[in-house]
Design an enzyme around this catalytic site. Sequence first.
Site, PDB file in Angstrom:
ATOM      1  N   ARG A   1       1.512  -2.542  30.183  1.00 13.75           N
ATOM      2  CA  ARG A   1       2.973  -2.573  30.218  1.00 13.75           C
ATOM      3  C   ARG A   1       3.554  -3.924  30.659  1.00 13.75           C
ATOM      4  O   ARG A   1       4.756  -4.147  30.565  1.00 13.75           O
ATOM      5  CB  ARG A   1       3.494  -1.453  31.132  1.00 13.75           C
ATOM      6  CG  ARG A   1       3.486  -0.107  30.438  1.00 13.75           C
ATOM      7  CD  ARG A   1       3.831   0.993  31.409  1.00 13.75           C
ATOM      8  NE  ARG A   1       2.702   1.319  32.280  1.00 13.75           N
ATOM      9  CZ  ARG A   1       2.787   2.107  33.355  1.00 13.75           C
ATOM     10  NH1 ARG A   1       3.956   2.604  33.715  1.00 13.75           N
ATOM     11  NH2 ARG A   1       1.720   2.372  34.073  1.00 13.75           N
TER      12      ARG A   1
ATOM     13  N   TYR B   1      -5.638  -0.935  45.333  1.00 17.22           N
ATOM     14  CA  TYR B   1      -5.497  -1.565  44.017  1.00 17.22           C
ATOM     15  C   TYR B   1      -5.123  -3.045  44.128  1.00 17.22           C
ATOM     16  O   TYR B   1      -4.465  -3.460  45.076  1.00 17.22           O
ATOM     17  CB  TYR B   1      -4.391  -0.878  43.208  1.00 17.22           C
ATOM     18  CG  TYR B   1      -4.561   0.608  43.002  1.00 17.22           C
ATOM     19  CD1 TYR B   1      -5.818   1.211  43.009  1.00 17.22           C
ATOM     20  CD2 TYR B   1      -3.446   1.412  42.786  1.00 17.22           C
ATOM     21  CE1 TYR B   1      -5.950   2.575  42.797  1.00 17.22           C
ATOM     22  CE2 TYR B   1      -3.569   2.776  42.579  1.00 17.22           C
ATOM     23  CZ  TYR B   1      -4.827   3.352  42.595  1.00 17.22           C
ATOM     24  OH  TYR B   1      -4.946   4.693  42.394  1.00 17.22           O
TER      25      TYR B   1
ATOM     26  N   ALA C   1      21.345 -60.919  40.185  1.00 19.43           N
ATOM     27  CA  ALA C   1      21.728 -59.758  39.376  1.00 19.43           C
ATOM     28  C   ALA C   1      21.381 -60.004  37.919  1.00 19.43           C
ATOM     29  O   ALA C   1      21.579 -61.100  37.394  1.00 19.43           O
ATOM     30  CB  ALA C   1      23.221 -59.500  39.529  1.00 19.43           C
TER      31      ALA C   1
HETATM   32  C1  UD1 Z   1      -3.594   6.549  40.220  1.00 12.51           C
HETATM   33  C2  UD1 Z   1      -3.986   7.875  40.890  1.00 12.51           C
HETATM   34  C3  UD1 Z   1      -2.710   8.622  41.246  1.00 12.51           C
HETATM   35  C4  UD1 Z   1      -1.816   7.805  42.135  1.00 12.51           C
HETATM   36  C5  UD1 Z   1      -1.532   6.441  41.481  1.00 12.51           C
HETATM   37  C6  UD1 Z   1      -0.812   5.541  42.451  1.00 12.51           C
HETATM   38  C7  UD1 Z   1      -6.111   8.522  39.914  1.00 12.51           C
HETATM   39  C8  UD1 Z   1      -6.785   9.404  38.973  1.00 12.51           C
HETATM   40  N1  UD1 Z   1      -4.779   8.648  40.005  1.00 12.51           N
HETATM   41  O1  UD1 Z   1      -2.947   6.892  39.025  1.00 12.51           O
HETATM   42  O2  UD1 Z   1      -3.024   9.846  41.907  1.00 12.51           O
HETATM   43  O3  UD1 Z   1      -0.609   8.462  42.402  1.00 12.51           O
HETATM   44  O4  UD1 Z   1      -2.763   5.811  41.099  1.00 12.51           O
HETATM   45  O5  UD1 Z   1      -0.467   4.367  41.838  1.00 12.51           O
HETATM   46  O6  UD1 Z   1      -6.749   7.751  40.594  1.00 12.51           O
HETATM   47  N2  UD1 Z   1      -8.302   0.800  37.474  1.00 12.51           N
HETATM   48  C9  UD1 Z   1      -9.535   0.213  37.257  1.00 12.51           C
HETATM   49  N3  UD1 Z   1     -10.376   0.781  36.354  1.00 12.51           N
HETATM   50  C10 UD1 Z   1     -10.067   1.905  35.685  1.00 12.51           C
HETATM   51  C11 UD1 Z   1      -8.816   2.502  35.920  1.00 12.51           C
HETATM   52  C12 UD1 Z   1      -7.940   1.933  36.823  1.00 12.51           C
HETATM   53  O7  UD1 Z   1      -9.855  -0.813  37.843  1.00 12.51           O
HETATM   54  O8  UD1 Z   1     -10.913   2.351  34.890  1.00 12.51           O
HETATM   55  C13 UD1 Z   1      -7.382   0.183  38.424  1.00 12.51           C
HETATM   56  C14 UD1 Z   1      -6.150  -0.320  37.717  1.00 12.51           C
HETATM   57  O9  UD1 Z   1      -6.321  -1.694  37.387  1.00 12.51           O
HETATM   58  C15 UD1 Z   1      -5.058  -0.112  38.738  1.00 12.51           C
HETATM   59  C16 UD1 Z   1      -5.547   1.044  39.593  1.00 12.51           C
HETATM   60  O10 UD1 Z   1      -6.930   1.167  39.322  1.00 12.51           O
HETATM   61  O11 UD1 Z   1      -4.880  -1.213  39.568  1.00 12.51           O
HETATM   62  C17 UD1 Z   1      -4.834   2.341  39.305  1.00 12.51           C
HETATM   63  O12 UD1 Z   1      -5.011   2.690  37.967  1.00 12.51           O
HETATM   64  P1  UD1 Z   1      -3.881   3.402  37.152  1.00 12.51           P
HETATM   65  O13 UD1 Z   1      -4.376   3.685  35.790  1.00 12.51           O
HETATM   66  O14 UD1 Z   1      -2.611   2.664  37.286  1.00 12.51           O
HETATM   67  O15 UD1 Z   1      -3.766   4.798  37.942  1.00 12.51           O
HETATM   68  P2  UD1 Z   1      -2.622   5.820  37.810  1.00 12.51           P
HETATM   69  O16 UD1 Z   1      -2.765   6.565  36.564  1.00 12.51           O
HETATM   70  O17 UD1 Z   1      -1.334   5.171  38.084  1.00 12.51           O
HETATM   71 CA    CA Z   2      -0.479   2.527  38.329  1.00  9.51          CA
END
Ligand code: UD1
Ligand code: CA
Length: 456
Positions: free
Chosen positions: A16, A101, A424
Amino acid sequence: MSDLLSIILAAGEGTRMKSDLTKVLHQVAGKPMVEHVIDNINEINSQVVAVVGHQGDKVSKLLEGKGVKSVLQKEQLGTGHAVLQAASYIKEHQGSVLILYGDTPLLSPQRLKQLVRQREEQGAAAAVLTAYLEEPSGYGRIIRDNNGYIERIVEEKDASSTEKEIKEINSGVYCFDSKCLEAALTRLDNNNAQQEYYLTDTISYINETDGVIIPVVCEDNNEIIGVNDRVNLSLVEKIIRKRINNCHMKNGVTIIDPTVTYIDEGVTIGRDSIIYPFTYLVGKTEIGSYSVVGSHCRLNNAKIADKVNIVDHCIIQDSKISDGVNIGPFAYIRPGSIVEKGAKIGDFVELKKARIGENSKVPHLSYAGDVEIGKGTNVGAGTIFANYDGQDKHKTRIGDNVFIGSNTTIVAPISIGDGGKTGAGSVVTKDVPEAVTVVGVPARTFDKTKGGSEDN
Ligand code: UD1
Ligand code: CA
């Protein structure tokens, strides 16, 4: 607090953001987002490992510079899968494991410490940082048991309509006991709406087997803001800048309007200095005490001493300005310049790799590139140091107490001795010895007795 291992999840692309740059490398207040996270963790003393994926090489390189190891998550199969990539670190570790994160740069060290401490003090298997949001959609919801402990976390996409009404959300920051986490990770599957390995599932596994999971409610909802798009990015930037500005003001710096003053983290400013609006202080800029930076200035890696007065609309880059110097308005001071005590650089003056000696003046409309000027010298309006012959750059040396007449052109390489003078409009193409005056085009020695000039 016992030994701590922190795992930063930073493998996601951040679709995004709509950017060619992976999300965690986007800058907030002059520093990549993930670096804010690392610096915050570093304040609480922890071993740190980051899980990287998208543009992993770039991210690892930055992390390495900060002494942080990284592990690669080739495919982004969910937050649980991400943590699994660091399994060997978890296995080796005894005690608390903090998980957070790379895209939540506002979490304070105090908050992280609080989370770890509460888990340890209460002997809980895990602690989850939660928050109450009026608008909880998008977040995982916290399901508590009758004792107020956390039973499980349900993702929005898997939640029932009653679960969706819960306003307590999962911030995504956790502290686990390493052994409990290790055991729970082995049980993860991707049997859910998004077919991902959810880290949140470890909570229900631990609840079934290993003991209690405590919620630690974050009272400041700002801290848990995660950057998903550039609207969040600007919000986070604003909050960090406000924190930085407040800190300077509390340390005795006057910031006339902090809402429109942009100071990078790491910039230092001494007491009783004043910063006017619409000014940027970036990079490793240092400003001493009793100095004034006018409005619409940009200082980048500038070292400004005490009692310096910089009038509006100046740019100063990679340069050093000594005590009591006056600069501007509209001066452009380019890299490698040094302005010594009490000197003056006036309006519409450009310096590049120029050293301006004590109490010397370049007051108006001049270009001084590759120049060394001694003490007490005056450079008249419109003087140009012609340092470039079309192929190479050349140096000019001007002694002490020299007087350069208005609109002089000085063709480098050249030197003018102490006490020399130019009339100058002269064009100086040959060295001028000490105390000699030259005039004309090309400039010749001015002989007072004959009332004229001759070859020098
Ligand atoms: C996650 C949580 C959710 C919480 C939210 C808060 C889970 C299943 N859900 O959801 O409960 O409310 O965060 O923001 O954990 N990332 C990786 N590898 C991956 C997937 C994600 O490194 O395979 C990292 C992403 O870069 C990101 C963070 O983990 O920084 C969170 O991932 P994201 O997909 O944003 O999680 P949410 O679906 O928002
Ligand atoms: Ca997120």
